[in-house]
Write a protein that holds these residues in place. Structure first.
Motif, mmCIF file in Angstrom:
data_model
loop_
_atom_site.group_PDB
_atom_site.id
_atom_site.type_symbol
_atom_site.label_atom_id
_atom_site.label_comp_id
_atom_site.label_asym_id
_atom_site.label_seq_id
_atom_site.Cartn_x
_atom_site.Cartn_y
_atom_site.Cartn_z
ATOM 1 N N GLY A 172 31.582 71.481 29.022
ATOM 2 C CA GLY A 172 31.246 72.115 27.756
ATOM 3 C C GLY A 172 30.921 73.581 27.937
ATOM 4 O O GLY A 172 30.927 74.109 29.052
ATOM 5 N N PHE A 223 26.704 60.777 22.208
ATOM 6 C CA PHE A 223 26.239 62.163 22.212
ATOM 7 C C PHE A 223 25.209 62.408 23.302
ATOM 8 O O PHE A 223 25.068 63.529 23.798
ATOM 9 N N TYR A 236 19.809 70.285 27.964
ATOM 10 C CA TYR A 236 20.642 69.537 28.907
ATOM 11 C C TYR A 236 20.098 69.677 30.331
ATOM 12 O O TYR A 236 20.752 70.238 31.205
ATOM 13 N N TRP A 292 40.690 64.307 27.035
ATOM 14 C CA TRP A 292 40.547 63.751 28.380
ATOM 15 C C TRP A 292 41.640 64.296 29.285
ATOM 16 O O TRP A 292 42.745 64.603 28.837
ATOM 17 N N SER A 305 35.853 57.517 18.360
ATOM 18 C CA SER A 305 34.618 57.829 17.653
ATOM 19 C C SER A 305 34.830 57.858 16.140
ATOM 20 O O SER A 305 35.879 58.287 15.647
ATOM 21 N N TRP A 310 34.997 68.398 24.542
ATOM 22 C CA TRP A 310 35.065 68.173 23.098
ATOM 23 C C TRP A 310 35.477 69.471 22.427
ATOM 24 O O TRP A 310 34.907 70.537 22.707
ATOM 25 N N ASP A 317 40.044 59.231 21.690
ATOM 26 C CA ASP A 317 38.715 59.145 21.097
ATOM 27 C C ASP A 317 38.702 58.064 20.027
ATOM 28 O O ASP A 317 39.486 58.113 19.083
ATOM 29 N N ASP A 327 25.401 61.529 26.248
ATOM 30 C CA ASP A 327 26.114 61.708 27.518
ATOM 31 C C ASP A 327 27.026 62.935 27.507
ATOM 32 O O ASP A 327 27.610 63.267 28.532
ATOM 33 N N ARG A 328 27.166 63.594 26.375
ATOM 34 C CA ARG A 328 28.057 64.740 26.271
ATOM 35 C C ARG A 328 27.356 66.027 26.691
ATOM 36 O O ARG A 328 26.151 66.068 26.883
ATOM 37 N N ALA A 382 37.255 64.340 21.335
ATOM 38 C CA ALA A 382 37.272 64.262 22.796
ATOM 39 C C ALA A 382 38.677 64.469 23.343
ATOM 40 O O ALA A 382 39.650 63.881 22.868
ATOM 41 N N ILE A 401 32.312 58.424 23.895
ATOM 42 C CA ILE A 401 31.207 58.886 24.728
ATOM 43 C C ILE A 401 30.038 59.220 23.801
ATOM 44 O O ILE A 401 30.178 60.039 22.890
ATOM 45 N N MET A 408 31.851 65.812 32.596
ATOM 46 C CA MET A 408 31.750 66.260 31.217
ATOM 47 C C MET A 408 31.698 67.782 31.211
ATOM 48 O O MET A 408 30.872 68.383 31.906
#
Length: 297
Positions: free
Chosen positions: A83, A293, A38, A274, A137, A119, A135, A295-296, A272, A291, A81
């Motif tokens: 994590g 992957f 990243y 928010w 997804s 996430w 989400d 961009d996560r 996800a 979103i 984002m």
């Protein structure tokens, strides 16, 4: 004990990264450090990087962040984002992670951000902190197949030099998208070990698919562009010989094509969470979003 939120220093980041890598990468049998995976998140400039909840003499909890711009049908929202939320084992069960998230959300709000996303497979903890599941997804799995190479599709390793061309395709075909910089195309989502782009350029059209892979497992992260090229892209993805895990979102052109033309069956993958940070973003009401992957964090 007085504690507070701040951005980690370079030395603190270097000291903390081995613990984060063990927790989220190497301890799960994966390869490549978060720093390698990243690069946009750890770039020296900008708002991203690692933030810590700290006392005068110790780090109590940390998170990693990458800031983004979300273009949604003509409007641009500022987002973050989040994590790699981590508390050392000896300091857990003392609400340091909760305090960290609350303080970081407050700072983002003060700095004019509209939303934050993270996430989580265990959503209850974050729901209690004011995060909401939103989400659209979906995911599908296909066993490996033997298929010939597709001559109308070129396959190459993804790199930042393609960013301008990729963004032109995404701008033309994605009314809602995270806007990307060249460094964002160096992202390598977990658990992939490499990332290739499959690109169709024929008949005046242009579309691509991003395929990450590790061993015999392939991860289709997105398929974007002129739908006339989807059949060729699909044949190229099958020719990779990988067991495919396909990520998409409800009602996108790729989702509809794969459902109707390739017979793909989907399962919801709602991870996800928010958090609305600005009044304007909160007033937009309920929604589901996806979103990619890439961009996560």
């Amino acid at each position: 004990m007085s504690i507070g939120l701040r951005r980690a220093t370079a030395s603190e980041l270097a000291a903390q990264l081995p613990e984060l890598d063990q927790q989220f990468v190497f301890g799960k049998g994966r390869k490549l450090s978060l720093l390698q995976r990243y690069p946009a998140m750890f770039a020296a400039d900008g708002y991203g990087g690692m933030y810590v909840l700290a006392s005068a003499d110790s780090l109590l909890s940390s998170l990693c962040c990458k800031t983004v711009l979300w273009h949604e049908r003509g409007r641009v929202w500022r987002g973050a984002m989040i994590g790699a939320v981590y508390t050392p084992p000896a300091l857990r069960q003392q609400q340091y992670a909760s305090t960290l998230l609350q303080a970081f959300s407050a700072q983002l709000t003060d700095d004019g951000y509209d939303f934050a996303v993270l996430w989580a497979s265990q959503s209850g903890f974050y729901a209690r902190q004011g995060w909401a599941p939103r989400d659209s997804s979906v995911v599908a799995e296909l066993p490996a197949r033997q298929a010939p190479a597709e001559p109308t599709v070129t396959v190459r390793a993804m790199d930042a030099s393609l960013a301008g061309e990729m963004e032109a395709i995404r701008t033309a075909y994605l009314p809602s998208r995270i806007m990307r910089n060249p460094i964002d195309y160096l992202t390598l989502p977990l658990p992939a070990a490499d990332l290739h782009i499959h690109r169709w350029l024929a008949g005046g059209g242009d579309c691509y698919a991003l395929l990450g892979w590790a061993g015999d497992q392939g991860y289709v992260y997105e398929m974007v562009g002129n739908p006339k090229g989807y059949a060729a892209l699909w044949r190229s993805l099958l020719a990779s010989g990988k067991h495919l895990l396909i990520n998409d979102a409800l009602e996108t052109p790729s989702y509809l094509w794969l459902s109707d033309q390739a017979g793909v069956s989907w399962q919801a993958k709602s991870l996800a969470m928010w958090q609305s940070l600005s009044v304007a973003f909160g007033e937009r009401g309920e929604f589901d979003a996806h979103i990619s992957f890439l961009d996560r964090v």
